[in-house]
Design a protein around this motif. Structure first.
Motif, PDB file in Angstrom:
ATOM      1  N   PHE A 201     -37.204  15.373 -30.406  1.00  0.00           N
ATOM      2  CA  PHE A 201     -38.653  15.272 -30.256  1.00  0.00           C
ATOM      3  C   PHE A 201     -38.979  15.580 -28.809  1.00  0.00           C
ATOM      4  CE2 PHE A 201     -42.827  13.565 -29.713  1.00  0.00           C
ATOM      5  CZ  PHE A 201     -43.438  13.686 -30.956  1.00  0.00           C
ATOM      6  N   VAL A 202     -39.817  16.611 -28.592  1.00  0.00           N
ATOM      7  CA  VAL A 202     -40.179  17.022 -27.235  1.00  0.00           C
ATOM      8  C   VAL A 202     -41.638  16.671 -26.987  1.00  0.00           C
ATOM      9  CG1 VAL A 202     -40.283  18.942 -25.594  1.00  0.00           C
ATOM     10  CG2 VAL A 202     -38.527  18.937 -27.392  1.00  0.00           C
ATOM     11  N   LEU A 203     -41.898  16.005 -25.854  1.00  0.00           N
ATOM     12  CA  LEU A 203     -43.286  15.713 -25.501  1.00  0.00           C
ATOM     13  C   LEU A 203     -43.551  16.153 -24.072  1.00  0.00           C
ATOM     14  CD1 LEU A 203     -43.619  12.882 -23.616  1.00  0.00           C
ATOM     15  CD2 LEU A 203     -42.697  11.933 -25.704  1.00  0.00           C
ATOM     16  N   ASP A 204     -44.822  16.434 -23.806  1.00  0.00           N
ATOM     17  CA  ASP A 204     -45.260  16.911 -22.501  1.00  0.00           C
ATOM     18  C   ASP A 204     -45.578  15.714 -21.615  1.00  0.00           C
ATOM     19  OD1 ASP A 204     -46.416  18.093 -20.324  1.00  0.00           O
ATOM     20  OD2 ASP A 204     -47.988  19.150 -21.428  1.00  0.00           O
TER      21      ASP A 204
ATOM     22  N   HIS B 117     -41.311  18.713 -18.751  1.00  0.00           N
ATOM     23  CA  HIS B 117     -42.147  19.031 -17.584  1.00  0.00           C
ATOM     24  C   HIS B 117     -42.045  17.945 -16.510  1.00  0.00           C
ATOM     25  CE1 HIS B 117     -44.637  21.346 -20.792  1.00  0.00           C
ATOM     26  NE2 HIS B 117     -43.695  22.131 -20.296  1.00  0.00           N
ATOM     27  N   GLN B 118     -40.855  17.364 -16.370  1.00  0.00           N
ATOM     28  CA  GLN B 118     -40.657  16.339 -15.346  1.00  0.00           C
ATOM     29  C   GLN B 118     -40.713  16.914 -13.934  1.00  0.00           C
ATOM     30  OE1 GLN B 118     -39.950  12.760 -15.318  1.00  0.00           O
ATOM     31  NE2 GLN B 118     -41.075  13.040 -17.224  1.00  0.00           N
ATOM     32  N   ASP B 119     -40.691  18.245 -13.807  1.00  0.00           N
ATOM     33  CA  ASP B 119     -40.768  18.884 -12.491  1.00  0.00           C
ATOM     34  C   ASP B 119     -42.188  18.908 -11.943  1.00  0.00           C
ATOM     35  OD1 ASP B 119     -41.069  20.617 -14.779  1.00  0.00           O
ATOM     36  OD2 ASP B 119     -41.298  22.291 -13.390  1.00  0.00           O
TER      37      ASP B 119
ATOM     38  N   VAL C  48     -47.456  15.510 -11.313  1.00  0.00           N
ATOM     39  CA  VAL C  48     -48.202  14.435 -11.992  1.00  0.00           C
ATOM     40  C   VAL C  48     -47.505  13.947 -13.265  1.00  0.00           C
ATOM     41  CG1 VAL C  48     -50.434  15.102 -11.053  1.00  0.00           C
ATOM     42  CG2 VAL C  48     -49.635  16.166 -13.180  1.00  0.00           C
ATOM     43  N   ALA C  49     -46.247  14.330 -13.453  1.00  0.00           N
ATOM     44  CA  ALA C  49     -45.527  13.926 -14.666  1.00  0.00           C
ATOM     45  C   ALA C  49     -45.354  12.405 -14.701  1.00  0.00           C
ATOM     46  CB  ALA C  49     -44.165  14.598 -14.719  1.00  0.00           C
ATOM     47  N   ARG C  50     -45.538  11.838 -15.885  1.00  0.00           N
ATOM     48  CA  ARG C  50     -45.285  10.404 -16.061  1.00  0.00           C
ATOM     49  C   ARG C  50     -43.785  10.154 -15.985  1.00  0.00           C
ATOM     50  NH1 ARG C  50     -49.202  12.130 -19.472  1.00  0.00           N
ATOM     51  NH2 ARG C  50     -51.176  10.989 -19.520  1.00  0.00           N
ATOM     52  N   SER C  51     -43.404   9.017 -15.460  1.00  0.00           N
ATOM     53  CA  SER C  51     -41.985   8.687 -15.346  1.00  0.00           C
ATOM     54  C   SER C  51     -41.407   8.364 -16.729  1.00  0.00           C
ATOM     55  CB  SER C  51     -41.784   7.485 -14.419  1.00  0.00           C
ATOM     56  OG  SER C  51     -42.244   6.302 -15.062  1.00  0.00           O
ATOM     57  N   ILE C  52     -40.098   8.404 -16.803  1.00  0.00           N
ATOM     58  CA  ILE C  52     -39.419   8.079 -18.063  1.00  0.00           C
ATOM     59  C   ILE C  52     -39.747   6.644 -18.483  1.00  0.00           C
ATOM     60  CG2 ILE C  52     -37.168   7.837 -19.185  1.00  0.00           C
ATOM     61  CD1 ILE C  52     -38.001  10.714 -18.623  1.00  0.00           C
TER      62      ILE C  52
END
Length: 198
Positions: free
Chosen positions: A99-102, A137-139, A142-146
């Motif tokens: 499952f891939v999420l943005d 898109h962790q790069d 503004v990416a949310r942390s794990i």
């Protein structure tokens, strides 16, 4: 005596005339996520295909993603609104789920992704399978942390007793993506359930 000879002949044919056994096991995996999450790009990069002209998947596509110890036959399902309602038709025969999420999606899209993930985790054909959840898109700055994503998705209560991995991903660190896929392969190889982990 003739029975013995026939038996030896069959044994010889089995050992010598059959094609070589597959060097690597193959696993059938379904890959889902909303449009724009990056499913196609990640899979294309893992297959060393051109990632510059990626278009959204309509319907589904299948890629054989090779690793040293296994081959994942990944059935990627399109994530558009009008396609998601048909996802369950393609679940049969799956041995694992990606499952891939943005990680930078809007609150609304993240909520839709959460609902779709919960639906997949509880589906009768998927609920006992190992899951790899990629926060893509962790790069992006503004990416949310794990940890934020894990809490928002309510993974701990939902996936209790299941075999799952939550990992960050990005096209700029494809080695980390490969490592996540290798962890999924370990879960696919393992017949005993293991607790969820990061």
């Amino acid at each position: 005596m003739s029975v013995c000879l026939i038996g030896l002949h069959l044994c010889f044919r089995t050992l010598c005339c059959k094609g070589p056994p597959s060097a690597r096991p193959e696993y059938d995996v379904v890959c889902v996520g909303l449009s724009g999450a990056g499913k196609t790009s990640l899979l294309s990069c893992l297959c060393q295909e051109d990632c510059d002209s990626i278009t959204p998947t309509t319907g589904f596509s299948i890629k054989a993603v090779p690793f040293q110890n296994a081959i994942l036959n990944v059935k990627e399902l399109g994530g558009a609104d009008n396609i998601r309602k048909y996802w369950s038709r393609y679940y049969q025969g799956s041995q694992g789920v990606i499952f891939v999420l943005d990680s930078v999606s809007s609150e609304g899209d993240l909520e839709v992704a959460r609902m779709e993930l919960h639906s997949a985790l509880q589906h009768p054909q998927l609920c006992t399978l190992p899951f790899l959840i990629l926060a893509n898109h962790q790069d992006k700055p503004v990416a949310r942390s794990i940890q934020e994503i894990k809490k928002y998705l309510e993974l701990e209560p939902l996936a209790r007793g299941k075999r799952w991995i939550l990992a960050g991903s990005s096209l700029h660190n494809i080695e980390a993506v490969k490592e996540s896929f290798l962890q999924l392969i370990k879960l696919l190889e393992d017949t005993q359930p293991v607790p969820g982990r990061l």
